[in-house]
Design a protein around this motif. Sequence first.
Motif, PDB file in Angstrom:
ATOM      1  N   ALA A 122     -20.839  37.258  56.726  1.00  0.00           N
ATOM      2  CA  ALA A 122     -22.289  37.016  56.604  1.00  0.00           C
ATOM      3  C   ALA A 122     -22.572  35.970  55.523  1.00  0.00           C
ATOM      4  O   ALA A 122     -23.514  35.175  55.642  1.00  0.00           O
ATOM      5  N   LEU A 123     -21.758  35.943  54.456  1.00  0.00           N
ATOM      6  CA  LEU A 123     -21.921  34.912  53.431  1.00  0.00           C
ATOM      7  C   LEU A 123     -21.464  33.554  53.957  1.00  0.00           C
ATOM      8  O   LEU A 123     -22.072  32.521  53.685  1.00  0.00           O
ATOM      9  N   LEU A 124     -20.386  33.575  54.752  1.00  0.00           N
ATOM     10  CA  LEU A 124     -19.869  32.325  55.317  1.00  0.00           C
ATOM     11  C   LEU A 124     -20.885  31.678  56.255  1.00  0.00           C
ATOM     12  O   LEU A 124     -20.901  30.465  56.433  1.00  0.00           O
ATOM     13  N   ALA A 125     -21.744  32.494  56.841  1.00  0.00           N
ATOM     14  CA  ALA A 125     -22.765  31.977  57.773  1.00  0.00           C
ATOM     15  C   ALA A 125     -23.621  30.886  57.141  1.00  0.00           C
ATOM     16  O   ALA A 125     -24.159  30.018  57.839  1.00  0.00           O
ATOM     17  N   ALA A 126     -23.748  30.904  55.807  1.00  0.00           N
ATOM     18  CA  ALA A 126     -24.587  29.906  55.120  1.00  0.00           C
ATOM     19  C   ALA A 126     -24.112  28.481  55.410  1.00  0.00           C
ATOM     20  O   ALA A 126     -24.924  27.552  55.412  1.00  0.00           O
ATOM     21  N   VAL A 127     -22.808  28.304  55.649  1.00  0.00           N
ATOM     22  CA  VAL A 127     -22.263  26.958  55.882  1.00  0.00           C
ATOM     23  C   VAL A 127     -22.731  26.399  57.240  1.00  0.00           C
ATOM     24  O   VAL A 127     -23.393  25.361  57.282  1.00  0.00           O
ATOM     25  N   PRO A 128     -22.411  27.057  58.343  1.00  0.00           N
ATOM     26  CA  PRO A 128     -22.872  26.489  59.622  1.00  0.00           C
ATOM     27  C   PRO A 128     -24.390  26.475  59.762  1.00  0.00           C
ATOM     28  O   PRO A 128     -24.938  25.592  60.438  1.00  0.00           O
ATOM     29  N   MET A 129     -25.081  27.420  59.104  1.00  0.00           N
ATOM     30  CA  MET A 129     -26.552  27.414  59.155  1.00  0.00           C
ATOM     31  C   MET A 129     -27.116  26.167  58.470  1.00  0.00           C
ATOM     32  O   MET A 129     -28.054  25.544  58.972  1.00  0.00           O
ATOM     33  N   ALA A 130     -26.531  25.812  57.335  1.00  0.00           N
ATOM     34  CA  ALA A 130     -27.001  24.621  56.605  1.00  0.00           C
ATOM     35  C   ALA A 130     -26.791  23.365  57.442  1.00  0.00           C
ATOM     36  O   ALA A 130     -27.683  22.516  57.563  1.00  0.00           O
ATOM     37  N   PHE A 131     -25.615  23.255  58.049  1.00  0.00           N
ATOM     38  CA  PHE A 131     -25.312  22.040  58.806  1.00  0.00           C
ATOM     39  C   PHE A 131     -26.179  21.971  60.063  1.00  0.00           C
ATOM     40  O   PHE A 131     -26.575  20.888  60.498  1.00  0.00           O
ATOM     41  N   ARG A 132     -26.506  23.135  60.637  1.00  0.00           N
ATOM     42  CA  ARG A 132     -27.379  23.138  61.802  1.00  0.00           C
ATOM     43  C   ARG A 132     -28.792  22.680  61.430  1.00  0.00           C
ATOM     44  O   ARG A 132     -29.442  21.967  62.203  1.00  0.00           O
ATOM     45  N   GLU A 156     -30.588  23.509  67.365  1.00  0.00           N
ATOM     46  CA  GLU A 156     -31.441  24.688  67.250  1.00  0.00           C
ATOM     47  C   GLU A 156     -31.013  25.520  66.041  1.00  0.00           C
ATOM     48  O   GLU A 156     -29.900  26.044  66.019  1.00  0.00           O
ATOM     49  N   PRO A 157     -31.846  25.650  65.011  1.00  0.00           N
ATOM     50  CA  PRO A 157     -31.456  26.464  63.848  1.00  0.00           C
ATOM     51  C   PRO A 157     -31.159  27.910  64.250  1.00  0.00           C
ATOM     52  O   PRO A 157     -31.682  28.408  65.259  1.00  0.00           O
ATOM     53  N   PHE A 158     -30.315  28.590  63.465  1.00  0.00           N
ATOM     54  CA  PHE A 158     -30.007  29.999  63.744  1.00  0.00           C
ATOM     55  C   PHE A 158     -29.990  30.787  62.438  1.00  0.00           C
ATOM     56  O   PHE A 158     -29.914  30.217  61.349  1.00  0.00           O
ATOM     57  N   MET A 170     -24.631  18.932  51.833  1.00  0.00           N
ATOM     58  CA  MET A 170     -23.364  18.641  52.510  1.00  0.00           C
ATOM     59  C   MET A 170     -23.607  18.328  53.990  1.00  0.00           C
ATOM     60  O   MET A 170     -24.478  18.920  54.625  1.00  0.00           O
ATOM     61  N   ASN A 171     -22.790  17.450  54.524  1.00  0.00           N
ATOM     62  CA  ASN A 171     -22.771  17.147  55.959  1.00  0.00           C
ATOM     63  C   ASN A 171     -24.182  16.992  56.541  1.00  0.00           C
ATOM     64  O   ASN A 171     -24.594  17.757  57.414  1.00  0.00           O
ATOM     65  N   LEU A 172     -24.864  15.979  56.047  1.00  0.00           N
ATOM     66  CA  LEU A 172     -26.257  15.754  56.444  1.00  0.00           C
ATOM     67  C   LEU A 172     -26.401  15.388  57.915  1.00  0.00           C
ATOM     68  O   LEU A 172     -27.488  15.467  58.482  1.00  0.00           O
ATOM     69  N   ASN A 173     -25.317  14.959  58.557  1.00  0.00           N
ATOM     70  CA  ASN A 173     -25.365  14.629  59.980  1.00  0.00           C
ATOM     71  C   ASN A 173     -25.344  15.881  60.857  1.00  0.00           C
ATOM     72  O   ASN A 173     -25.652  15.817  62.039  1.00  0.00           O
ATOM     73  N   GLY A 174     -24.963  17.010  60.243  1.00  0.00           N
ATOM     74  CA  GLY A 174     -24.766  18.231  61.032  1.00  0.00           C
ATOM     75  C   GLY A 174     -23.296  18.570  61.184  1.00  0.00           C
ATOM     76  O   GLY A 174     -22.953  19.659  61.635  1.00  0.00           O
ATOM     77  N   GLY A 175     -22.439  17.638  60.815  1.00  0.00           N
ATOM     78  CA  GLY A 175     -21.003  17.908  60.785  1.00  0.00           C
ATOM     79  C   GLY A 175     -20.372  18.057  62.159  1.00  0.00           C
ATOM     80  O   GLY A 175     -21.000  17.850  63.200  1.00  0.00           O
ATOM     81  N   LEU A 176     -19.096  18.424  62.126  1.00  0.00           N
ATOM     82  CA  LEU A 176     -18.384  18.723  63.368  1.00  0.00           C
ATOM     83  C   LEU A 176     -18.953  19.995  63.982  1.00  0.00           C
ATOM     84  O   LEU A 176     -18.866  20.222  65.186  1.00  0.00           O
ATOM     85  N   LEU A 177     -19.551  20.832  63.125  1.00  0.00           N
ATOM     86  CA  LEU A 177     -20.090  22.111  63.586  1.00  0.00           C
ATOM     87  C   LEU A 177     -21.324  21.936  64.453  1.00  0.00           C
ATOM     88  O   LEU A 177     -21.581  22.757  65.335  1.00  0.00           O
ATOM     89  N   SER A 178     -22.124  20.877  64.187  1.00  0.00           N
ATOM     90  CA  SER A 178     -23.381  20.765  64.941  1.00  0.00           C
ATOM     91  C   SER A 178     -23.711  19.363  65.459  1.00  0.00           C
ATOM     92  O   SER A 178     -24.379  19.244  66.475  1.00  0.00           O
ATOM     93  N   GLU A 179     -23.263  18.301  64.744  1.00  0.00           N
ATOM     94  CA  GLU A 179     -23.571  16.976  65.302  1.00  0.00           C
ATOM     95  C   GLU A 179     -22.641  16.695  66.475  1.00  0.00           C
ATOM     96  O   GLU A 179     -23.063  16.601  67.622  1.00  0.00           O
TER      97      GLU A 179
END
Lengths: 143, 391
Positions: free
Chosen positions: B171-181, B194-196, B337-346
Amino acid sequence: MAENKDEYRKPRPAVSALNRPYWDALRRHQLVLQRCGECGMRWYPAAPLCPRCWSRRIEWAPASGRGRVNSWVVFHQSYFRGFDADVPYNVAEVELEEGPRLLTNLIDVGNDEIRAGMEVEVVFDDAAPDLTIAKFRPRRASA
Amino acid sequence: MPLIEIKDRAAIAGVGQSAYGRRLMRSAIDLGADAIAAALADAGLKRDELDGMIVTFGTPIGADADTLAQVLNLKLRAYSQTWAHGRFTASAIQWAALMVASGMANHVACLASVSFSGLRRPVMGGAGDSEGAREAGGSHGEDPVFGMTSPGAGAALVARRYFARYGATSALLAAVPMAFRKHAALNPAAIMREPFSVADHQASRFVCEPLHLLDYCLINDGAACVIVTSAERARDLRQPPVYIAGMQPLPAGREEFIWAYPGFGVAQQAAFDYDAGAQPVYRMAGVGPGDIDALFTYDAFSILAWMALERFGFCKPGEAAAFTQDGRIELGGALPMNLNGGLLSEAHIMGWNHQVEIVRQLRGACGTRQVAGAEVIQWANAYGDSLIYHR
C-alpha cells in the motif's frame, strides 16, 4: 505432483559442461556445491574458477541442504504451460548454510505461511526419469 | 586525470518520438524512422549531418541500427548497439558524448524503437525466455526450472525482501505508480492517463506477488530518440542546448543485481548496510542530491523507484517508503519524479521517453506538467548508472 512423470512438461534445466555435476548429483539425491581448494569459498551458480581467488583447483562437494528463506514471490500468472495447473505457485530464494543462494519451490507450506528467515531443508523431487530437482520444505524438528 | 574532460562538453540538441500505443501494429523500423526524423527536425539538422547512432534495444523487439541506417539511407561513420535490455540508456548517451568529444562522430542519434505487438512469441518471460536459457541464469534472476521467469519476478523478489527487511507494504509502494499516473494525466502522449487510488492499486490483480498489475510497466509500441552533439555545435542549432554535466557508468559484478543496490542481499549479493556515500555523478557535475529539481528513473516496476532513491542517497536504505508519500515525488513536491508518466504510465520506450521529457523540461516546454524553473535534472537508476543534465 499429480502430473505424469513420463511426460514432464515444465522447463528443463540448461545443463552445460559447467553445471552438469550439479544435476548429476541431484539424480543421486545429493546436493553439491563447488568449493575452492585454495580458499574454501563455496558458490553458486557453477563457475570455471573460484570467484574470490581465481583458483582452478575446485571440487564439487556435498552441501548441508539446510538454509533459510531469503525472499520469495508467488506467481499468479502462468508463463509456462507446464506450470498452468500450479498457479498460484511460489518461487523462493533460499540462502544455504554454506552461503550461496538457490532459487527453488517451497513445498509442504502454504504460500501465505512463507516467512523471511524460515528454516528449510532440501527435498529431492524426482520430476522425471532423468531429472531430479532440489526443492525445499520447512525444516522439521531435530531429526 | 582523465584524458578528456567531458563535463558540459556534450549536449542534447534534439529530441523526437513516434506515436506511443498498446497495439499500433506498426513495425519497429517504421516507428524508429518517425522518432529519428522528429529528433533531426527538432534540432534543425539535415539527414546527411547524422553520422553516428547507438541503439539500445534491437532484434527481436526493436529495430537494429544497421537496418535503420539502410532504410533511412543514412551515412553513418560510427554506430553501436547493446544487448537488448532497457538498462543501457545512460550508457548510450555516455558513449555518444565520448564519440562527439573525440571527433568519431558529430551528431549521434541515441534511441530505441519497440514493437511488442509485432512479436510472434514472448522473449522475456515464458516459454521463449531467452534470459532463462542463458548460461548461469537470467539477468533478472530467471530460472525457468522453478517457473521463475520475467523481469518483473526479479523485481518482486526485491520488493518482498524490502517489505520483510523494512516493514514497508504494498500500500505504501502504491504512492510511486499513483504519482507517475498523475503526471501521465497531464501528458497527451501517455498511454495510461486515468488516475487511481491506493484501493484501486490494492485491488488490481497480482502478477507476481507482492507486485500488483499497477506496479508493472506497460508493454507497447513506440520509439524515442535524442541527438547528442558537442556543446559548441549545439549552441548553433535550433533549440537551446541541454548540457550533460555528470555521468556515472553502469556497474556489473557479483555485488550487483539488476534491480537492487550492493548490500541489499538478493541473488548472490552480500547483505550489508548500504551507504550511498558520494556518488561519482555528483562529484563530476558539481552538485548534490539537494540540487536536483526533478528526478527521472527507469520504472519498469514501481519498486525500482525506491531502489534508485536509496542508491543515490536521496534517502537512506529503508526510508524510500516514507520518502515517496504525501506528494513529495509529484509535480509541486520537493522531488518530482518521472514527469512524463514513466514506463509505468506514459510508455515503455526503454527509458528514451524519459530522456525526451528531461530535455523538454529543461527547455521549459512541458506546459501543465512543467517543473517551474527546472535547471538541473537527474537520470538515476536502481542498477547504478546516472546522468545529470542542466540547461
